[in-house]
Write a protein that holds these residues in place. Structure first.
Motif, PDB file in Angstrom:
ATOM      1  N   VAL A 201       0.922  -1.220   0.015  1.00  0.00           N
ATOM      2  CA  VAL A 201       0.081   0.047  -0.122  1.00  0.00           C
ATOM      3  C   VAL A 201       1.054   1.105   0.131  1.00  0.00           C
ATOM      4  O   VAL A 201       0.711   2.265  -0.789  1.00  0.00           O
ATOM      5  N   PHE A 202       2.032   1.014   0.941  1.00  0.00           N
ATOM      6  CA  PHE A 202       2.645   2.317   0.924  1.00  0.00           C
ATOM      7  C   PHE A 202       3.590   2.749  -0.652  1.00  0.00           C
ATOM      8  O   PHE A 202       3.634   3.848  -0.762  1.00  0.00           O
ATOM      9  N   PHE A 203       3.728   1.404  -1.192  1.00  0.00           N
ATOM     10  CA  PHE A 203       4.467   1.823  -2.394  1.00  0.00           C
ATOM     11  C   PHE A 203       3.885   2.358  -3.785  1.00  0.00           C
ATOM     12  O   PHE A 203       4.036   2.859  -4.624  1.00  0.00           O
ATOM     13  N   ALA A 204       2.549   1.855  -3.350  1.00  0.00           N
ATOM     14  CA  ALA A 204       1.446   2.086  -4.363  1.00  0.00           C
ATOM     15  C   ALA A 204       0.940   3.440  -4.389  1.00  0.00           C
ATOM     16  O   ALA A 204       0.657   3.953  -5.311  1.00  0.00           O
ATOM     17  N   GLY A 205       0.764   3.958  -3.316  1.00  0.00           N
ATOM     18  CA  GLY A 205       0.223   5.261  -3.143  1.00  0.00           C
ATOM     19  C   GLY A 205       0.271   5.891  -1.942  1.00  0.00           C
ATOM     20  O   GLY A 205      -0.068   7.197  -1.710  1.00  0.00           O
ATOM     21  N   GLY A 206       0.920   5.274  -0.779  1.00  0.00           N
ATOM     22  CA  GLY A 206       0.865   5.715   0.571  1.00  0.00           C
ATOM     23  C   GLY A 206      -0.333   5.514   1.548  1.00  0.00           C
ATOM     24  O   GLY A 206      -0.291   6.160   2.591  1.00  0.00           O
ATOM     25  N   GLY A 207      -1.458   5.205   1.142  1.00  0.00           N
ATOM     26  CA  GLY A 207      -2.502   5.256   1.862  1.00  0.00           C
ATOM     27  C   GLY A 207      -3.421   6.502   1.924  1.00  0.00           C
ATOM     28  O   GLY A 207      -3.017   7.435   1.269  1.00  0.00           O
ATOM     29  N   MET A 360      10.462  -3.081   9.984  1.00  0.00           N
ATOM     30  CA  MET A 360       9.962  -2.232   8.911  1.00  0.00           C
ATOM     31  C   MET A 360       8.575  -1.632   9.528  1.00  0.00           C
ATOM     32  O   MET A 360       8.321  -0.579   9.128  1.00  0.00           O
ATOM     33  N   LEU A 361       7.860  -2.246  10.334  1.00  0.00           N
ATOM     34  CA  LEU A 361       6.538  -1.911  10.768  1.00  0.00           C
ATOM     35  C   LEU A 361       6.778  -0.634  11.622  1.00  0.00           C
ATOM     36  O   LEU A 361       6.114   0.358  11.614  1.00  0.00           O
ATOM     37  N   GLY A 362       8.038  -0.561  12.477  1.00  0.00           N
ATOM     38  CA  GLY A 362       8.403   0.453  13.188  1.00  0.00           C
ATOM     39  C   GLY A 362       8.616   1.805  12.385  1.00  0.00           C
ATOM     40  O   GLY A 362       8.129   3.106  12.740  1.00  0.00           O
ATOM     41  N   ALA A 363       9.283   1.584  11.067  1.00  0.00           N
ATOM     42  CA  ALA A 363       9.432   2.760  10.361  1.00  0.00           C
ATOM     43  C   ALA A 363       8.151   3.284   9.746  1.00  0.00           C
ATOM     44  O   ALA A 363       8.031   4.470   9.734  1.00  0.00           O
ATOM     45  N   LEU A 364       7.230   2.534   9.344  1.00  0.00           N
ATOM     46  CA  LEU A 364       6.126   2.947   8.845  1.00  0.00           C
ATOM     47  C   LEU A 364       5.084   3.526  10.122  1.00  0.00           C
ATOM     48  O   LEU A 364       4.479   4.563   9.473  1.00  0.00           O
ATOM     49  N   SER A 365       5.133   3.127  10.988  1.00  0.00           N
ATOM     50  CA  SER A 365       4.535   3.681  12.128  1.00  0.00           C
ATOM     51  C   SER A 365       4.981   5.297  12.394  1.00  0.00           C
ATOM     52  O   SER A 365       4.059   5.915  12.710  1.00  0.00           O
ATOM     53  N   ARG A 366       5.992   5.372  12.180  1.00  0.00           N
ATOM     54  CA  ARG A 366       6.619   6.925  12.353  1.00  0.00           C
ATOM     55  C   ARG A 366       5.809   8.026  11.372  1.00  0.00           C
ATOM     56  O   ARG A 366       5.584   9.119  11.693  1.00  0.00           O
TER      57      ARG A 366
END
Length: 596
Positions: A201-207, A360-366
């Motif tokens: 989702v992040f790489f496709a458009g970022g949510g 990886m989830l920690g980086a997305l959480s920020r």
């Protein structure tokens, strides 16, 4: 995290599977040999999955992502250290420990040094470390359930400890082995699948709100108008003049409308206070965390003290693994030393695979749940991230999967801790029968539950780090020198445990006092291993050189048994007369554990 049918279904399935597998395996547990070491017939692949299952605790499933969210690059030493500890265990401890024929860590202490008094002291240390490690698992269980169901935090802790105690009392190590092996694969699925989906989702458009970046030096910002309710008293700091609405108590005074924070001083927020921020406002962060993404991405960015604290953490994690009773007891279940070493290699692979995902989830959480930097509740990042990235039922399903994995993490870790500590208590403080094991399980289960209600909740990985420091400062010198240095004496081992453990406990007591007084804690009390571990090794060496009379008379025979190749047949199990001989190997399958 919202309460959804998906989440309740996931938790119910995990609880049912845990109980069913434990009950099914417990029917074959009939002797103390079954309850303590599962007949010493667990094959390497299953034992590796069971070890990984109990080792991947709340600190791994929730705490690592939370620490990455909060501390950034410095926090990556946690997954590295958690995994690297098994490298030292494989090289120096695993095979000789199994060849000792011991049933518990205190049993090995007596087998190597021949001292009943030291065995009793080791018993106290093993019980204390096991209970201290179990407390944050129960705290995390309370945190998770409180995020899902509107119940007090203690309810989650009580549910976990009751379910675990029932399984352990029913079948001991034989039942728990199967349960923990299953729970490792469940946890891997529960964290890998959401990570893959959220990254796509992040790489496709970022949510919602589009793509966001971590590379900018500025602090993270609120992606939309955000209301935050602070659950515990926190002290925060801001990088720019910040305007917001507050209802409650901030900076030791009442607040009921527009408020302003200056970057010149830290600011206090009382529990129960609601803060409202407009979209684009820089996120305030708790006072001990990096405020900007630039500082977050660079390790040890606050000077020498941060660097020393990082090295101290590495010391604790790398050497502390071999001192954890619930880790060591697993190697007593292998058929021989070669199988124990092979098990450790498998564990390294399984842990290395798992720890890719919480980082990886920690980086997305920020980027997607930065409000947790304000509340200090960063351990909830894994639970809240799916719905923040994917609104609607897809995010709810992923959140249910992560909640089920977190629940399995609490169950598996508490199971390993409870069975190891109960084994020590039943064999050292009680007669050692099956009934005594069950009584010990009940008594041990009560202690961490009581401490969970008394102590304040900290960051899970930080409290786990202190437990690793204690294990590294007490049992690590005893094991390494006991296995590889024939001149070790029991007074030397005792001196090392007292000095190393005393330093860590003193630091822990000082930190608790500082939490209530508000004083700043120095790095060597937050992570004391860099000082306590070398001190323990030095004390052990010096006192052993001065007390030759404390060495066992048959030390050469003992060392030969620890290091001789398995085919020579020198390995002998201890206390067979007391615990009963296992069934014939023709019946159980030599070196295998097919039905457990």
């Amino acid at each position: 995290m919202q309460l959804t049918p998906w989440t309740l279904t996931g938790l119910a399935l995990v609880a049912f599977a845990t109980y069913y597998l434990g009950f099914r395996s417990s029917r074959r547990a009939t002797s103390t040999h079954d309850f303590l070491v599962a007949r010493r017939t667990v094959r390497s692949s299953r034992n590796a999955a069971a070890i990984s299952g109990e080792y991947l605790s709340a600190a791994s499933f929730l705490g690592v992502a939370g620490m990455v969210l909060k501390q950034g690059a410095d926090a990556t030493w946690y997954p590295i250290g958690f995994t690297a500890g098994y490298l030292a265990l494989m090289l120096f401890v695993a095979a000789p420990l199994r060849r000792s024929g011991a049933y518990t860590l205190p049993d090995f202490v007596e087998a190597r040094l021949g001292s009943i008094g030291l065995r009793r002291f080791a018993t106290a240390g093993a019980v204390f470390i096991g209970i201290l490690y179990m407390v944050p698992q129960l705290q995390a269980a309370g945190l998770t359930l409180a995020q899902i169901v509107p119940v007090p935090a203690w309810a989650g802790a009580l549910l976990v400890i009751v379910l675990v105690a029932v399984n352990v009392m029913a079948g001991g190590m034989r039942a728990i082995t199967v349960v923990q092996a299953f729970q490792y694969w469940l946890k891997l699925f529960a964290i890998a699948v959401p990570t893959f989906v959220l990254c796509m989702v992040f790489f496709a458009g970022g949510g919602p709100g589009g793509v966001r970046a971590l590379g900018a030096p500025a602090p993270p910002v609120f992606p939309s108008d955000t209301k935050v309710t602070v659950q515990t008293d926190v002290t925060v700091k801001v990088t720019t003049e910040t305007f917001f609405y507050a209802h409650g108590h901030i900076d030791d005074g009442p607040a009921g409308g527009m408020a302003r924070w200056s970057p010149l001083v830290p600011h206090k927020v009382s529990a129960g206070t609601t803060l409202e921020f407009a979209a684009g406002t820089p996120v305030p962060v708790v006072s001990d965390a990096p405020t900007t993404n630039d500082a977050w991405l660079h390790p040890a960015s606050s000077g020498l003290s941060d660097l020393l604290q990082t090295y101290s953490l590495i010391f604790a994690l790398f050497l502390g693994t071999m001192g954890l009773p619930h880790v060591l007891v697993r190697f007593y279940t292998n058929p021989d030393g070669k199988a124990a070493r092979r098990t450790t290699v498998h564990v390294l692979l399984l842990l290395g695979l798992f720890y890719l995902f919480p980082t990886m989830l920690g980086a997305l959480s920020r980027m997607y749940v930065p409000q947790l930097l304000l509340t200090g509740n960063t351990d909830a990042a894994v639970l809240l991230l799916p719905t923040a990235v994917l609104p609607g039922w897809p995010g709810q399903i992923l959140a249910a999967v992560t909640a089920a994995g977190a629940f399995a993490a609490f169950l598996s870790s508490c199971s390993g801790l409870l069975v190891s500590v109960a084994g020590v208590v039943s064999t050292d403080l009680l007669p050692g029968r099956v009934r005594d094991f069950r009584v010990a399980t009940l008594l041990v289960a009560i202690c961490p539950m009581a401490l969970t209600l008394i102590f304040r909740t900290e960051d899970i990985s930080l409290s786990i780090g202190m437990t690793f420091a204690l294990a590294a400062s007490t049992f690590s010198p005893l094991l390494l020198l006991g296995i590889w240095w024939r001149k070790l004496s029991w007074p030397g081992a005792l001196a090392g445990m007292v000095i190393g453990g005393g330093m860590v406990l003193g630091a822990l007591a000082y930190n608790i006092v500082c939490e209530y007084t508000g004083d700043k804690t120095p790095w060597y009390t937050v992570q004391p291993a860099l000082i306590s571990v070398p001190s323990a090794f030095l004390a052990t060496y010096v006192v052993s050189r001065l007390t030759r009379s404390g060495r066992p008379e048959l030390v050469n025979d003992i060392m030969l048994r620890l290091h001789a190749p398995d085919p020579l047949g020198l390995m002998r199990d201890r206390a067979v007369a007391r615990f009963g001989q296992a069934d014939d190997k023709a019946r159980t399958g030599r070196g295998r554990h097919r039905k457990a």
